[in-house]
Design a protein around this motif. Structure first.
Motif, PDB file in Angstrom:
ATOM      1  N   LEU A  45       0.965  -1.123  -0.035  1.00  0.00           N
ATOM      2  CA  LEU A  45       0.184   0.121   0.117  1.00  0.00           C
ATOM      3  C   LEU A  45       0.862   1.314   0.133  1.00  0.00           C
ATOM      4  N   ASP A  46       1.996   1.132   0.671  1.00  0.00           N
ATOM      5  CA  ASP A  46       2.848   2.370   0.700  1.00  0.00           C
ATOM      6  C   ASP A  46       3.427   2.736  -0.564  1.00  0.00           C
ATOM      7  N   LEU A  47       3.818   1.704  -1.560  1.00  0.00           N
ATOM      8  CA  LEU A  47       4.434   1.856  -2.866  1.00  0.00           C
ATOM      9  C   LEU A  47       3.294   2.302  -3.531  1.00  0.00           C
ATOM     10  N   ARG A  48       2.008   1.714  -3.583  1.00  0.00           N
ATOM     11  CA  ARG A  48       0.833   2.251  -4.112  1.00  0.00           C
ATOM     12  C   ARG A  48       0.795   3.745  -3.924  1.00  0.00           C
ATOM     13  N   HIS A  49       0.859   4.247  -2.574  1.00  0.00           N
ATOM     14  CA  HIS A  49       0.796   5.814  -2.479  1.00  0.00           C
ATOM     15  C   HIS A  49       1.701   6.638  -3.147  1.00  0.00           C
ATOM     16  N   LYS A  50       2.944   5.969  -2.960  1.00  0.00           N
ATOM     17  CA  LYS A  50       4.183   6.617  -3.543  1.00  0.00           C
ATOM     18  C   LYS A  50       4.074   6.915  -5.088  1.00  0.00           C
ATOM     19  N   ALA A  51       3.611   5.977  -5.843  1.00  0.00           N
ATOM     20  CA  ALA A  51       3.506   5.776  -7.025  1.00  0.00           C
ATOM     21  C   ALA A  51       2.390   6.992  -7.337  1.00  0.00           C
ATOM     22  N   VAL A  52       1.255   6.961  -6.644  1.00  0.00           N
ATOM     23  CA  VAL A  52       0.121   7.874  -7.119  1.00  0.00           C
ATOM     24  C   VAL A  52       0.535   9.230  -7.001  1.00  0.00           C
ATOM     25  N   LEU A  66       8.980   6.795 -12.646  1.00  0.00           N
ATOM     26  CA  LEU A  66       8.271   5.938 -11.488  1.00  0.00           C
ATOM     27  C   LEU A  66       9.285   4.844 -11.336  1.00  0.00           C
ATOM     28  N   ILE A  67       9.709   4.167 -12.372  1.00  0.00           N
ATOM     29  CA  ILE A  67      10.398   2.939 -12.021  1.00  0.00           C
ATOM     30  C   ILE A  67      11.812   3.278 -11.394  1.00  0.00           C
ATOM     31  N   ARG A  68      12.423   4.227 -11.793  1.00  0.00           N
ATOM     32  CA  ARG A  68      13.797   4.559 -11.432  1.00  0.00           C
ATOM     33  C   ARG A  68      13.711   4.986  -9.991  1.00  0.00           C
ATOM     34  N   GLN A  75      -7.492   3.545 -12.787  1.00  0.00           N
ATOM     35  CA  GLN A  75      -6.543   3.818 -13.480  1.00  0.00           C
ATOM     36  C   GLN A  75      -5.892   5.304 -13.580  1.00  0.00           C
ATOM     37  N   LEU A  76      -4.952   5.551 -14.275  1.00  0.00           N
ATOM     38  CA  LEU A  76      -4.495   7.126 -14.364  1.00  0.00           C
ATOM     39  C   LEU A  76      -5.216   7.026 -15.879  1.00  0.00           C
ATOM     40  N   ASP A  77      -6.321   7.999 -15.564  1.00  0.00           N
ATOM     41  CA  ASP A  77      -6.831   8.780 -16.811  1.00  0.00           C
ATOM     42  C   ASP A  77      -6.109  10.124 -17.404  1.00  0.00           C
ATOM     43  N   LEU A  78      -5.940  10.289 -18.718  1.00  0.00           N
ATOM     44  CA  LEU A  78      -5.088  11.539 -19.207  1.00  0.00           C
ATOM     45  C   LEU A  78      -5.643  11.774 -20.500  1.00  0.00           C
ATOM     46  N   GLY A  92      -3.083   1.273 -16.016  1.00  0.00           N
ATOM     47  CA  GLY A  92      -3.682   0.762 -14.636  1.00  0.00           C
ATOM     48  C   GLY A  92      -2.812   1.101 -13.519  1.00  0.00           C
ATOM     49  N   ILE A  93      -3.173   1.726 -12.429  1.00  0.00           N
ATOM     50  CA  ILE A  93      -2.679   1.710 -11.304  1.00  0.00           C
ATOM     51  C   ILE A  93      -2.368   0.177 -10.681  1.00  0.00           C
ATOM     52  N   ASP A  94      -3.370  -0.349 -10.720  1.00  0.00           N
ATOM     53  CA  ASP A  94      -3.284  -1.878  -9.795  1.00  0.00           C
ATOM     54  C   ASP A  94      -2.100  -2.702 -10.837  1.00  0.00           C
TER      55      ASP A  94
END
Length: 593
Positions: free
Chosen positions: A144-151, A261-263, A237-240, A536-538
């Motif tokens: 959940l922490d990684l998800r928060h940081k990614a968003v 994000l990945i780096r 999802q990230l909608d853009l 997709g975020i998930d």
């Protein structure tokens, strides 16, 4: 009982510099070790674990159990020499408890949370039913922490580029997005329904008409479709969307965002720049529009070499318009008969009638159909496919659709079995130039390959009515390790073109007005060219963590059939609600479920 103590520090932040400071920590009892006069308690909160030392005679301590909720006060001491734990960030120190307050007790847990190794044997439905307990595990919190940081990083990245975050409605109108809608009855007018959005597609296009120009949203979406390991009925999802752009603008922005994000958040390797494949090229080389590029093993069509052979099984397929296609299995010549039979059964799961094979060995061609393969053909196959001694060639002879589907699956299976599909690599790629429509043989109609709002290439517009199968769409997918991650397109922004596409899809004029009149009208009020994408975020978090199941990266997922065992939902509603909504139950045809 002593009054609750006000927390001064988190459990996981205590270090040598806190020695001799009196602190208060709160958390859950992770483990208890009774050493007679002294009792050692590992106290856990979201940040980590601190060792508590207390006297066995302290009031209430002897009654403590796992997952009791405590508040503890006392000075920080250095652990005794030889008792340090280098595997714990707090392993140099311990808290000498002067006061222990039980904030709440805990019943016997349905499964352990203090030993991650035991979790492998815990039934997944049980974990979801007691998700609030499952989430106490540090591994779950870290997801959940990684998800928060990614968003957060996504938001920061896009805000720095002048994007505006806008929320679009959750209660909307049914749209053809490729899956069933979840519907919500409208109480004030029985017989009318809202639909939950499969995506904010039309709203974001209308935002472009409204002059927003650069929009994004961390959007909740809903699709009533069959459950899989990488699907949930509701997802994020990230909608853009962007105005006055071309396809290249989206590709560059998306690749830059993902690389960032990945780096910053993931130790895995990500080759850059991302390869770009056309849809046709991807299908020809990998049998799928979702190729795993962590390894080669490209498919090879070899039917031209078997046209004059005496192997009737191949000749009959070619005579009926089918194809013969193959994939190389490195080292596969050493597989046993049982193993090759298992591979053939694997292929049958995806529509193949069987799998032919032959092996390159030090003694020459052997195994399977080797006796039907002329020496000249074997040499040419070896040249085309790069076969080496000890390799197996796996062959599927069938229709192009079946051969591609089966070999794409088989190629991925070989990649996993041989270790070529490196779990420490995230191999992203673009797949471009999809066909605008695909023929639905069962229903004898054209279906959108993505969705009906995708802009055809300008030069292909004259083919819409005469040769729709060869119309290319300005759409693009991001694929990672053989899984689709994002899909997007340049959108139609003109009413005349949108209406022509609807005509092609068999949407009559009356339906166009009733379902899409709002967007057709909007395009006549100065709609700018625009396009977007929706990753997709998930699935992103799945990639980063190497998880195979989307439920592992969601706080409160559902299990098979969209069932939530924790809430016991979906559930029946009171009779009064049926009456208020003007609804009644009737038998449902099971084949439509």
């Amino acid at each position: 009982m002593e009054r609750a103590l006000k927390r001064t520090h988190d459990c996981g932040q205590l270090r040598a510099e806190h020695i001799d400071q009196t602190v208060v920590v709160n958390g859950w009892v992770d483990r208890i070790r009774d050493h007679g006069e002294l009792i050692f308690i590992n106290l856990r909160d979201r940040t980590g674990v601190i060792q508590i030392v207390t006297n066995a005679t302290m009031s209430g301590v002897s009654e403590l159990r796992s997952e009791f909720v405590l508040s503890v006060r006392g000075p920080i001491r250095h652990r005794a020499e030889g008792a340090e734990n280098p595997n714990m960030p707090t392993g140099q120190v311990e808290l000498d408890a002067h006061a222990v307050v039980v904030l709440n007790t805990c019943k016997t847990l349905p499964f352990p949370v203090s030993d991650e190794r035991q979790m492998e044997s815990v039934n997944e439905e049980l974990r979801v039913k007691y998700r609030y307990i499952d989430l106490r595990r540090p591994t779950m919190y870290n997801k959940l922490d990684l998800r928060h940081k990614a968003v957060k990083l996504i938001r920061d990245f896009l805000c720095a580029r002048d994007f505006l975050e806008v929320e679009t409605p959750i209660m909307t109108k049914a749209t053809p997005e490729g899956a069933r809608d979840y519907v919500v009855p409208y109480r004030l007018q029985p017989g009318k329904f809202y639909a939950l959005p499969q995506s904010p597609q039309q709203y974001k296009q209308l935002l472009m008409v409204g002059g927003v120009e650069r929009y994004f949203q961390i959007a909740r979406c809903f699709r009533d479709e069959a459950q899989r390991a990488d699907r949930q009925p509701e997802f994020t999802q990230l909608d853009l969307e962007m105005s006055f752009i071309e396809q290249e603008d989206i590709l560059v922005l998306m690749e830059e965002l993902t690389t960032t994000l990945i780096r910053e958040l993931c130790p895995k390797q990500m080759p850059t720049p991302w390869p770009r494949l056309s849809y046709r090229d991807s299908m020809a080389r990998f049998g799928t529009d979702k190729p795993d590029l962590r390894f080669g093993l490209e498919l090879c069509e070899i039917g031209d070499m078997f046209g004059n052979t005496e192997f009737n099984a191949f000749r009959s397929v070619l005579d009926s318009g089918g194809i013969i296609k193959a994939v190389r299995y490195p080292g596969g010549a050493s597989l046993s008969r049982k193993d090759t039979d298992a591979l053939a059964e694997f292929c049958k799961q995806f529509g193949a009638k069987g799998m032919a094979h032959f092996n390159y060995t030090a003694e020459g061609l052997a195994g399977g159909i080797a006796k039907f393969v002329p020496e000249s053909v074997a040499a040419e196959v070896q040249r085309r496919m790069g076969c080496e001694t000890s390799d197996m060639v796996c062959v599927i002879a069938d229709t192009e659709l079946v051969a591609n589907e089966v070999l794409a699956r088989l190629r991925n299976e070989i990649g996993v079995r041989t270790g070529l599909a490196d779990p420490n690599v995230l191999s992203f790629c673009w797949v471009l130039d999809f066909p605008l429509v695909l023929w639905n043989e069962e229903e004898k109609r054209w279906d959108s390959s993505h969705h009906p709002f995708t802009m055809p290439f300008e030069e292909d517009l004259p083919l819409l009515e005469t040769d729709p199968g060869n119309v290319r769409a300005q759409c693009y997918d991001v694929v990672c390790n053989g899984v689709e991650w994002a899909s997007g397109s340049i959108r139609i922004h003109r009413t005349d073109i949108q209406s022509r596409v609807f005509d092609l899809l068999g949407v009559d004029k009356a339906t166009q007005r009733s379902q899409f009149g709002h967007i057709l009208d909007a395009f006549e009020y100065g709609a700018p060219p625009h396009g977007g994408i929706a990753p997709g975020i998930d699935r992103l978090i799945m990639f980063m963590l190497g998880e195979d199941n989307i439920r592992e990266v969601m706080a409160f997922p559902k299990i098979g059939g969209g069932y939530d065992p924790m809430m016991d939902s979906p559930a029946e509603i009171p009779q009064q609600s049926w009456e208020e909504l003007g609804l009644a139950l009737r038998p449902v045809n099971e084949k439509n479920i």
